[in-house]
Design an enzyme around this catalytic site. Structure first.
Site, PDB file in Angstrom:
ATOM      1  N   LYS A 185      16.287  21.088 -11.786  1.00  0.00           N
ATOM      2  CA  LYS A 185      15.599  19.825 -12.080  1.00  0.00           C
ATOM      3  C   LYS A 185      16.450  18.805 -12.819  1.00  0.00           C
ATOM      4  CE  LYS A 185      11.869  18.878 -11.330  1.00  0.00           C
ATOM      5  NZ  LYS A 185      10.602  19.242 -11.987  1.00  0.00           N
ATOM      6  N   GLU A 231       9.546   7.879 -17.502  1.00  0.00           N
ATOM      7  CA  GLU A 231       8.149   8.291 -17.691  1.00  0.00           C
ATOM      8  C   GLU A 231       7.632   7.875 -19.068  1.00  0.00           C
ATOM      9  OE1 GLU A 231       8.075  12.194 -14.767  1.00  0.00           O
ATOM     10  OE2 GLU A 231       8.723  12.424 -16.812  1.00  0.00           O
ATOM     11  N   SER A 233      14.994  21.020 -16.872  1.00  0.00           N
ATOM     12  CA  SER A 233      13.799  21.827 -17.098  1.00  0.00           C
ATOM     13  C   SER A 233      14.217  23.133 -17.751  1.00  0.00           C
ATOM     14  CB  SER A 233      13.118  22.104 -15.760  1.00  0.00           C
ATOM     15  OG  SER A 233      12.323  23.274 -15.844  1.00  0.00           O
ATOM     16  N   HIS A 288       0.837  -1.224   0.000  1.00  0.00           N
ATOM     17  CA  HIS A 288       0.000   0.000   0.000  1.00  0.00           C
ATOM     18  C   HIS A 288       0.863   1.262   0.000  1.00  0.00           C
ATOM     19  CE1 HIS A 288      -3.337  -2.697   1.210  1.00  0.00           C
ATOM     20  NE2 HIS A 288      -2.407  -3.252   1.952  1.00  0.00           N
TER      21      HIS A 288
END
Ligand code: ARG
Length: 461
Positions: A286, A293, A280, A159
Protein backbone atom coordinates in the site's frame (compact mmCIF):
# COMPACT_ATOMS: atom_id res chain seq x y z
CA UNK A 1 -10.56 28.74 47.86
CA UNK A 2 -10.08 30.60 44.58
CA UNK A 3 -8.49 34.06 44.44
CA UNK A 4 -10.59 37.20 44.58
CA UNK A 5 -10.52 38.95 41.23
CA UNK A 6 -9.07 42.43 41.71
CA UNK A 7 -10.71 43.74 38.53
CA UNK A 8 -14.17 43.69 40.11
CA UNK A 9 -13.57 42.63 43.71
CA UNK A 10 -15.00 45.88 45.13
CA UNK A 11 -18.61 44.89 44.57
CA UNK A 12 -18.21 41.32 45.80
CA UNK A 13 -18.13 39.94 49.33
CA UNK A 14 -17.28 36.42 48.18
CA UNK A 15 -14.48 35.04 46.09
CA UNK A 16 -15.31 33.41 42.77
CA UNK A 17 -15.88 29.69 43.26
CA UNK A 18 -13.05 27.55 42.00
CA UNK A 19 -15.43 25.66 39.73
CA UNK A 20 -16.73 28.93 38.25
CA UNK A 21 -13.17 30.05 37.59
CA UNK A 22 -12.31 26.77 35.95
CA UNK A 23 -15.48 26.81 33.91
CA UNK A 24 -15.10 30.35 32.65
CA UNK A 25 -11.37 30.70 32.13
CA UNK A 26 -10.32 31.04 28.50
CA UNK A 27 -6.64 31.68 29.04
CA UNK A 28 -5.48 28.41 27.46
CA UNK A 29 -7.12 29.48 24.21
CA UNK A 30 -6.94 33.27 24.06
CA UNK A 31 -3.32 33.67 25.18
CA UNK A 32 -2.67 33.43 21.42
CA UNK A 33 -3.81 37.07 21.30
CA UNK A 34 -1.05 38.41 23.55
CA UNK A 35 0.81 40.33 20.82
CA UNK A 36 -2.28 42.15 19.62
CA UNK A 37 -3.41 42.77 23.20
CA UNK A 38 -0.10 44.45 24.02
CA UNK A 39 -0.08 46.46 20.79
CA UNK A 40 -3.64 47.60 21.48
CA UNK A 41 -2.79 48.57 25.06
CA UNK A 42 0.27 50.59 24.02
CA UNK A 43 -1.80 52.49 21.45
CA UNK A 44 -4.62 52.99 23.96
CA UNK A 45 -2.20 54.29 26.59
CA UNK A 46 -0.93 56.84 24.07
CA UNK A 47 -4.50 57.92 23.37
CA UNK A 48 -5.10 58.25 27.14
CA UNK A 49 -2.02 60.43 27.44
CA UNK A 50 -3.18 62.63 24.54
CA UNK A 51 -6.51 62.92 26.33
CA UNK A 52 -4.75 64.01 29.54
CA UNK A 53 -5.65 60.89 31.55
CA UNK A 54 -2.04 59.71 31.79
CA UNK A 55 1.07 61.84 32.20
CA UNK A 56 4.22 61.24 30.21
CA UNK A 57 5.96 59.26 32.92
CA UNK A 58 2.94 56.99 33.43
CA UNK A 59 2.77 56.39 29.70
CA UNK A 60 6.41 55.47 29.47
CA UNK A 61 6.11 53.10 32.45
CA UNK A 62 3.12 51.40 30.86
CA UNK A 63 4.92 51.04 27.56
CA UNK A 64 8.08 49.62 29.04
CA UNK A 65 6.11 47.29 31.33
CA UNK A 66 4.10 45.94 28.41
CA UNK A 67 7.27 45.39 26.41
CA UNK A 68 8.77 43.43 29.29
CA UNK A 69 5.64 41.31 29.46
CA UNK A 70 5.92 40.56 25.75
CA UNK A 71 9.49 39.40 26.21
CA UNK A 72 8.50 37.27 29.19
CA UNK A 73 5.74 35.60 27.21
CA UNK A 74 7.97 34.96 24.24
CA UNK A 75 10.71 33.45 26.34
CA UNK A 76 8.18 31.15 28.03
CA UNK A 77 8.65 32.78 31.44
CA UNK A 78 5.21 34.32 31.79
CA UNK A 79 2.99 32.71 34.38
CA UNK A 80 -0.49 32.51 32.86
CA UNK A 81 -3.09 32.27 35.63
CA UNK A 82 -6.44 30.59 35.22
CA UNK A 83 -7.86 32.73 38.01
CA UNK A 84 -7.27 35.82 35.89
CA UNK A 85 -9.63 34.44 33.27
CA UNK A 86 -8.23 35.66 30.01
CA UNK A 87 -5.30 37.21 28.17
CA UNK A 88 -6.46 40.76 28.88
CA UNK A 89 -6.61 40.41 32.66
CA UNK A 90 -3.44 38.31 32.85
CA UNK A 91 -1.47 41.03 31.09
CA UNK A 92 -3.04 43.90 33.03
CA UNK A 93 -2.44 42.22 36.36
CA UNK A 94 1.16 41.43 35.49
CA UNK A 95 1.65 45.06 34.41
CA UNK A 96 0.54 46.23 37.83
CA UNK A 97 3.06 43.92 39.46
CA UNK A 98 5.85 45.31 37.27
CA UNK A 99 5.11 49.07 37.23
CA UNK A 100 2.73 49.61 40.14
CA UNK A 101 -0.02 52.24 40.32
CA UNK A 102 0.21 53.60 36.75
CA UNK A 103 -1.07 50.26 35.46
CA UNK A 104 -4.38 50.84 37.22
CA UNK A 105 -5.14 53.73 34.86
CA UNK A 106 -4.71 51.79 31.62
CA UNK A 107 -8.26 50.47 31.55
CA UNK A 108 -9.81 53.96 31.90
CA UNK A 109 -12.79 54.15 29.55
CA UNK A 110 -11.87 50.83 28.00
CA UNK A 111 -13.69 47.56 28.50
CA UNK A 112 -12.63 44.04 27.69
CA UNK A 113 -15.56 44.20 25.31
CA UNK A 114 -13.94 46.68 22.93
CA UNK A 115 -10.49 45.31 23.80
CA UNK A 116 -11.25 41.75 22.68
CA UNK A 117 -12.73 42.92 19.37
CA UNK A 118 -9.66 45.06 18.75
CA UNK A 119 -7.35 42.15 19.49
CA UNK A 120 -9.32 39.73 17.32
CA UNK A 121 -9.51 42.07 14.35
CA UNK A 122 -5.76 42.74 14.49
CA UNK A 123 -5.08 39.02 14.86
CA UNK A 124 -7.31 38.15 11.92
CA UNK A 125 -5.71 40.79 9.71
CA UNK A 126 -2.37 39.04 10.32
CA UNK A 127 -3.77 35.54 9.78
CA UNK A 128 -5.63 36.63 6.67
CA UNK A 129 -2.31 37.82 5.24
CA UNK A 130 -0.65 34.49 6.15
CA UNK A 131 -3.46 32.58 4.45
CA UNK A 132 -3.24 34.79 1.37
CA UNK A 133 0.51 34.13 1.11
CA UNK A 134 0.03 30.34 1.33
CA UNK A 135 -2.89 30.45 -1.08
CA UNK A 136 -0.87 32.46 -3.58
CA UNK A 137 1.96 29.91 -3.36
CA UNK A 138 -0.49 27.11 -4.12
CA UNK A 139 -2.02 29.06 -7.02
CA UNK A 140 1.43 29.61 -8.52
CA UNK A 141 2.22 25.91 -8.30
CA UNK A 142 -1.09 25.01 -9.97
CA UNK A 143 -0.58 27.49 -12.81
CA UNK A 144 2.97 26.28 -13.50
CA UNK A 145 1.78 22.66 -13.54
CA UNK A 146 -1.07 23.61 -15.86
CA UNK A 147 1.39 25.32 -18.17
CA UNK A 148 3.28 22.09 -18.73
CA UNK A 149 0.04 20.15 -19.34
CA UNK A 150 -1.69 22.46 -21.81
CA UNK A 151 -1.64 19.81 -24.54
CA UNK A 152 -2.12 16.74 -22.31
CA UNK A 153 -5.29 14.94 -23.30
CA UNK A 154 -7.50 13.51 -20.59
CA UNK A 155 -11.12 12.53 -20.30
CA UNK A 156 -13.38 15.13 -18.75
CA UNK A 157 -16.03 13.78 -16.41
CA UNK A 158 -19.62 14.57 -15.53
CA UNK A 159 -21.45 12.29 -13.08
CA UNK A 160 -18.04 10.57 -12.73
CA UNK A 161 -18.63 9.16 -16.24
CA UNK A 162 -16.35 9.90 -19.17
CA UNK A 163 -17.93 12.92 -20.88
CA UNK A 164 -15.78 14.82 -23.41
CA UNK A 165 -12.07 15.14 -24.12
CA UNK A 166 -10.33 17.95 -22.25
CA UNK A 167 -6.75 18.78 -21.39
CA UNK A 168 -5.16 18.31 -18.00
CA UNK A 169 -4.00 21.93 -18.18
CA UNK A 170 -7.64 23.00 -18.50
CA UNK A 171 -8.65 20.88 -15.51
CA UNK A 172 -5.84 22.25 -13.37
CA UNK A 173 -6.87 25.77 -14.30
CA UNK A 174 -10.35 24.93 -12.97
CA UNK A 175 -8.67 24.33 -9.61
CA UNK A 176 -6.98 27.69 -10.05
CA UNK A 177 -10.32 29.44 -10.63
CA UNK A 178 -11.92 28.04 -7.47
CA UNK A 179 -9.01 28.97 -5.27
CA UNK A 180 -8.50 32.34 -6.91
CA UNK A 181 -12.04 33.32 -5.89
CA UNK A 182 -11.07 32.34 -2.35
CA UNK A 183 -8.06 34.63 -2.52
CA UNK A 184 -10.33 37.51 -3.60
CA UNK A 185 -12.67 36.79 -0.71
CA UNK A 186 -9.88 36.96 1.87
CA UNK A 187 -8.75 40.28 0.40
CA UNK A 188 -12.29 41.73 0.39
CA UNK A 189 -12.86 40.73 4.00
CA UNK A 190 -9.92 42.92 5.07
CA UNK A 191 -11.89 46.11 4.48
CA UNK A 192 -14.28 45.13 7.28
CA UNK A 193 -11.51 43.92 9.56
CA UNK A 194 -9.86 47.31 9.27
CA UNK A 195 -12.60 49.13 11.23
CA UNK A 196 -11.52 49.85 14.79
CA UNK A 197 -13.92 49.30 17.72
CA UNK A 198 -11.52 50.80 20.27
CA UNK A 199 -13.11 53.65 22.19
CA UNK A 200 -16.52 51.95 22.28
CA UNK A 201 -16.07 51.04 25.96
CA UNK A 202 -18.35 48.39 27.40
CA UNK A 203 -21.15 49.36 25.00
CA UNK A 204 -22.04 53.03 25.40
CA UNK A 205 -18.87 54.79 24.26
CA UNK A 206 -15.98 56.60 25.94
CA UNK A 207 -16.14 59.87 27.86
CA UNK A 208 -12.40 60.56 28.07
CA UNK A 209 -11.89 62.60 24.89
CA UNK A 210 -10.12 59.75 23.20
CA UNK A 211 -9.29 60.61 19.61
CA UNK A 212 -10.70 57.39 18.16
CA UNK A 213 -9.62 58.09 14.60
CA UNK A 214 -6.02 58.80 15.55
CA UNK A 215 -5.99 55.76 17.82
CA UNK A 216 -7.36 53.58 15.02
CA UNK A 217 -4.72 54.82 12.60
CA UNK A 218 -1.91 54.16 15.06
CA UNK A 219 -2.97 50.49 15.06
CA UNK A 220 -3.20 50.23 11.27
CA UNK A 221 -7.00 50.43 11.08
CA UNK A 222 -8.44 52.65 8.37
CA UNK A 223 -11.79 53.58 9.94
CA UNK A 224 -13.66 53.54 13.24
CA UNK A 225 -16.94 51.77 14.01
CA UNK A 226 -20.08 53.93 13.81
CA UNK A 227 -22.01 52.48 16.71
CA UNK A 228 -20.52 51.38 20.01
CA UNK A 229 -23.33 48.90 20.77
CA UNK A 230 -22.80 47.14 17.47
CA UNK A 231 -19.03 47.39 17.79
CA UNK A 232 -18.87 45.23 20.93
CA UNK A 233 -21.54 42.74 19.83
CA UNK A 234 -20.40 42.29 16.25
CA UNK A 235 -18.71 39.01 15.37
CA UNK A 236 -19.56 39.17 11.65
CA UNK A 237 -15.90 39.51 10.77
CA UNK A 238 -15.16 36.24 12.60
CA UNK A 239 -18.00 34.53 10.75
CA UNK A 240 -16.86 35.93 7.40
CA UNK A 241 -13.36 34.71 7.96
CA UNK A 242 -14.66 31.28 8.95
CA UNK A 243 -16.94 31.17 5.95
CA UNK A 244 -14.03 32.05 3.68
CA UNK A 245 -11.98 29.30 5.26
CA UNK A 246 -14.76 26.74 5.05
CA UNK A 247 -15.45 27.49 1.38
CA UNK A 248 -11.74 27.31 0.63
CA UNK A 249 -11.73 24.06 2.64
CA UNK A 250 -14.50 22.72 0.41
CA UNK A 251 -12.39 23.58 -2.64
CA UNK A 252 -9.27 21.99 -1.15
CA UNK A 253 -11.36 18.95 -0.28
CA UNK A 254 -12.58 18.59 -3.89
CA UNK A 255 -9.00 18.84 -5.13
CA UNK A 256 -7.89 16.29 -2.54
CA UNK A 257 -10.74 14.02 -3.60
CA UNK A 258 -9.53 14.13 -7.19
CA UNK A 259 -5.96 13.41 -6.16
CA UNK A 260 -7.21 10.44 -4.14
CA UNK A 261 -9.27 9.05 -7.01
CA UNK A 262 -6.61 9.76 -9.63
CA UNK A 263 -3.88 8.11 -7.57
CA UNK A 264 -5.86 4.86 -7.20
CA UNK A 265 -4.56 1.95 -9.25
CA UNK A 266 -7.87 1.85 -11.15
CA UNK A 267 -7.27 5.38 -12.47
CA UNK A 268 -3.50 5.68 -12.23
CA UNK A 269 -3.57 9.27 -13.48
CA UNK A 270 -1.16 10.59 -10.87
CA UNK A 271 1.66 9.46 -8.69
CA UNK A 272 1.74 11.41 -5.43
CA UNK A 273 5.11 12.15 -3.83
CA UNK A 274 6.11 9.18 -1.73
CA UNK A 275 7.19 11.35 1.17
CA UNK A 276 3.61 12.63 1.45
CA UNK A 277 2.03 9.18 1.46
CA UNK A 278 1.87 6.52 4.12
CA UNK A 279 2.10 2.75 4.05
CA UNK A 280 -0.03 0.13 5.69
CA UNK A 281 1.01 -1.73 8.82
CA UNK A 282 -0.44 -4.91 7.36
CA UNK A 283 -0.54 -4.66 3.55
CA UNK A 284 3.00 -4.23 2.28
CA UNK A 285 2.00 -3.02 -1.18
CA UNK A 286 0.00 0.00 0.00
CA UNK A 287 0.86 3.62 -0.72
CA UNK A 288 -1.98 5.58 0.80
CA UNK A 289 -2.88 9.23 0.06
CA UNK A 290 -3.39 10.06 3.76
CA UNK A 291 -2.44 13.74 3.46
CA UNK A 292 -5.09 14.29 0.80
CA UNK A 293 -7.60 12.40 2.93
CA UNK A 294 -6.82 14.62 5.90
CA UNK A 295 -7.28 17.74 3.78
CA UNK A 296 -10.65 16.33 2.70
CA UNK A 297 -11.60 15.15 6.21
CA UNK A 298 -10.38 18.28 7.97
CA UNK A 299 -12.46 20.56 5.79
CA UNK A 300 -15.57 19.12 7.50
CA UNK A 301 -14.61 20.66 10.81
CA UNK A 302 -14.31 24.09 9.19
CA UNK A 303 -17.97 23.75 8.15
CA UNK A 304 -18.88 22.66 11.69
CA UNK A 305 -16.91 25.57 13.12
CA UNK A 306 -18.75 28.03 10.90
CA UNK A 307 -22.14 26.65 11.92
CA UNK A 308 -21.17 26.79 15.59
CA UNK A 309 -20.29 30.49 15.22
CA UNK A 310 -23.53 31.32 13.43
CA UNK A 311 -25.55 29.62 16.14
CA UNK A 312 -23.44 31.20 18.88
CA UNK A 313 -24.49 34.65 17.69
CA UNK A 314 -28.04 33.92 16.56
CA UNK A 315 -29.93 34.25 19.84
CA UNK A 316 -27.81 36.84 21.59
CA UNK A 317 -29.48 40.10 22.50
CA UNK A 318 -27.27 43.12 21.90
CA UNK A 319 -24.71 44.04 23.10
CA UNK A 320 -21.86 41.89 24.51
CA UNK A 321 -22.55 38.54 26.13
CA UNK A 322 -20.03 36.14 27.54
CA UNK A 323 -21.15 33.57 24.96
CA UNK A 324 -18.81 35.39 22.61
CA UNK A 325 -15.81 33.96 24.39
CA UNK A 326 -16.72 30.68 22.68
CA UNK A 327 -15.81 32.12 19.28
CA UNK A 328 -12.08 31.65 19.60
CA UNK A 329 -11.72 27.87 19.81
CA UNK A 330 -13.52 27.17 16.52
CA UNK A 331 -11.90 30.20 14.86
CA UNK A 332 -8.36 29.19 15.76
CA UNK A 333 -9.11 25.60 14.74
CA UNK A 334 -10.26 26.73 11.29
CA UNK A 335 -7.20 28.95 10.86
CA UNK A 336 -4.90 26.04 11.74
CA UNK A 337 -6.69 23.89 9.16
CA UNK A 338 -6.39 26.60 6.51
CA UNK A 339 -2.65 27.11 6.91
CA UNK A 340 -1.82 23.42 7.29
CA UNK A 341 -3.96 22.27 4.38
CA UNK A 342 -2.72 24.94 2.00
CA UNK A 343 0.85 24.00 2.78
CA UNK A 344 0.39 20.25 2.35
CA UNK A 345 -1.75 20.64 -0.79
CA UNK A 346 0.92 22.85 -2.35
CA UNK A 347 3.51 20.14 -1.65
CA UNK A 348 1.25 17.42 -3.09
CA UNK A 349 0.52 19.33 -6.29
CA UNK A 350 4.14 20.41 -6.73
CA UNK A 351 5.35 16.82 -6.41
CA UNK A 352 2.51 15.17 -8.34
CA UNK A 353 3.63 13.22 -11.39
CA UNK A 354 0.87 12.89 -13.92
CA UNK A 355 0.60 9.72 -15.96
CA UNK A 356 -0.21 10.99 -19.45
CA UNK A 357 -0.46 7.48 -20.94
CA UNK A 358 -3.20 6.36 -18.55
CA UNK A 359 -5.18 9.50 -19.27
CA UNK A 360 -4.75 9.01 -23.00
CA UNK A 361 -5.92 5.40 -22.78
CA UNK A 362 -9.16 6.58 -21.18
CA UNK A 363 -9.63 9.26 -23.81
CA UNK A 364 -10.19 6.39 -26.25
CA UNK A 365 -12.89 4.94 -24.04
CA UNK A 366 -16.52 5.75 -23.41
CA UNK A 367 -17.35 7.05 -26.92
CA UNK A 368 -15.89 10.33 -25.82
CA UNK A 369 -16.52 12.05 -29.16
CA UNK A 370 -20.25 11.22 -29.41
CA UNK A 371 -21.12 14.89 -28.84
CA UNK A 372 -18.65 15.86 -31.57
CA UNK A 373 -20.48 13.49 -33.94
CA UNK A 374 -23.80 15.18 -33.13
CA UNK A 375 -22.24 18.60 -33.61
CA UNK A 376 -20.78 17.45 -36.96
CA UNK A 377 -24.31 16.64 -38.10
CA UNK A 378 -25.49 20.06 -36.92
CA UNK A 379 -22.84 21.57 -39.19
CA UNK A 380 -24.39 19.54 -42.03
CA UNK A 381 -27.72 21.28 -41.34
CA UNK A 382 -29.45 18.77 -39.03
CA UNK A 383 -31.24 20.20 -35.93
CA UNK A 384 -29.32 19.35 -32.74
CA UNK A 385 -32.02 17.18 -31.15
CA UNK A 386 -32.16 14.98 -34.29
CA UNK A 387 -28.37 14.96 -34.51
CA UNK A 388 -28.20 13.85 -30.86
CA UNK A 389 -30.50 10.90 -31.63
CA UNK A 390 -28.45 9.85 -34.68
CA UNK A 391 -25.23 9.99 -32.68
CA UNK A 392 -26.93 7.96 -29.94
CA UNK A 393 -27.77 5.29 -32.51
CA UNK A 394 -24.13 5.28 -33.66
CA UNK A 395 -23.06 4.70 -30.02
CA UNK A 396 -25.55 1.83 -29.78
CA UNK A 397 -24.15 0.26 -32.92
CA UNK A 398 -20.51 0.71 -31.80
CA UNK A 399 -21.33 -0.81 -28.38
CA UNK A 400 -23.03 -3.82 -29.95
CA UNK A 401 -19.86 -4.51 -31.92
CA UNK A 402 -17.51 -3.57 -29.07
CA UNK A 403 -16.01 -0.89 -31.32
CA UNK A 404 -14.99 2.71 -30.76
CA UNK A 405 -17.17 5.22 -32.62
CA UNK A 406 -14.22 5.99 -34.89
CA UNK A 407 -13.91 2.28 -35.76
CA UNK A 408 -17.34 2.19 -37.43
CA UNK A 409 -17.08 2.22 -41.23
CA UNK A 410 -18.30 5.12 -43.34
CA UNK A 411 -20.87 2.73 -44.81
CA UNK A 412 -22.28 1.93 -41.38
CA UNK A 413 -22.38 5.58 -40.41
CA UNK A 414 -24.02 6.59 -43.68
CA UNK A 415 -26.80 4.11 -42.96
CA UNK A 416 -27.61 6.21 -39.91
CA UNK A 417 -27.62 9.42 -41.91
CA UNK A 418 -26.79 9.95 -45.57
CA UNK A 419 -25.22 13.37 -44.94
CA UNK A 420 -22.27 11.75 -43.14
CA UNK A 421 -19.11 11.96 -45.28
CA UNK A 422 -15.50 10.87 -44.96
CA UNK A 423 -14.66 14.11 -43.12
CA UNK A 424 -16.60 12.74 -40.11
CA UNK A 425 -13.52 10.87 -38.90
CA UNK A 426 -11.69 14.13 -38.22
CA UNK A 427 -14.47 14.97 -35.79
CA UNK A 428 -14.10 11.66 -34.00
CA UNK A 429 -10.49 12.42 -33.14
CA UNK A 430 -10.14 13.65 -29.50
CA UNK A 431 -7.23 15.90 -30.42
CA UNK A 432 -9.35 17.68 -33.02
CA UNK A 433 -12.19 17.80 -30.54
CA UNK A 434 -10.21 19.73 -27.95
CA UNK A 435 -8.78 22.23 -30.41
CA UNK A 436 -12.30 22.97 -31.68
CA UNK A 437 -13.47 24.05 -28.18
CA UNK A 438 -12.00 27.49 -28.58
CA UNK A 439 -14.72 29.55 -26.90
CA UNK A 440 -13.46 31.79 -24.10
CA UNK A 441 -12.69 29.51 -21.15
CA UNK A 442 -12.85 26.38 -23.34
CA UNK A 443 -10.46 23.44 -23.40
CA UNK A 444 -8.61 24.31 -26.64
CA UNK A 445 -4.90 24.66 -25.86
CA UNK A 446 -4.98 28.15 -27.41
CA UNK A 447 -7.66 29.15 -24.88
CA UNK A 448 -6.06 27.45 -21.89
CA UNK A 449 -2.82 29.27 -22.71
CA UNK A 450 -4.75 32.55 -22.54
CA UNK A 451 -6.24 31.55 -19.16
CA UNK A 452 -2.71 30.84 -17.95
CA UNK A 453 -1.38 34.19 -19.18
CA UNK A 454 -4.18 35.99 -17.33
CA UNK A 455 -3.55 34.00 -14.18
CA UNK A 456 0.16 34.66 -14.31
CA UNK A 457 -0.38 38.36 -14.68
CA UNK A 458 -2.81 38.34 -11.70
CA UNK A 459 -0.24 36.45 -9.63
CA UNK A 460 2.58 38.60 -11.01
CA UNK A 461 4.69 35.59 -12.06
N1 ARG B 1 -12.61 36.74 27.41
C1 ARG B 1 -13.71 37.55 27.01
C2 ARG B 1 -14.13 37.20 25.57
O1 ARG B 1 -13.41 36.54 24.92
C3 ARG B 1 -13.33 38.98 27.04
C4 ARG B 1 -14.46 39.89 27.26
C5 ARG B 1 -15.03 39.71 28.61
N2 ARG B 1 -16.00 40.73 28.88
C6 ARG B 1 -16.83 40.64 29.92
N3 ARG B 1 -17.65 41.62 30.05
N4 ARG B 1 -16.81 39.63 30.74
O2 ARG B 1 -15.16 37.58 25.12
Amino acid sequence: MAKKNTSWGGRFKKHTAKKAQEFSSSIDIDNKLYKEDILGSIAYAEALQNAGVLNKSELSKIKSGLKQIKQKIESGKFNWQEALEDVHMNIESSLEKIIGAAAKKLHTGRSRNDQVVTDLKLYLLGKSKDIQICLTDLLEIIVLKAESEVETLMPGFTHMQIAQPITLGHHLMAWYEMLSRDLDRFKECESRLKISPLGSGALAGNKFKINRKKLAKSLGFTEVTNNSIDAVSDRDYVIEMMFNISLMGVHLSRIAEELIIWSSSQFDYVDLPEELCTGSSIMPQKKNPDMAELVRGGSSKTIGNLVSLLSLIKNQPLSYNRDNQEDKGPLFDSIDYALGSLDITAAMVAGAEFNRDSMLTDVYDGHICATDLAEYLVMKGIPFRDAHAISGKAVQLAESKDFLLSELSLKELKKLNALIEKDVFKHLDPLKSISSKSSIGGTAPSQVSKQIIQAKSKLKI
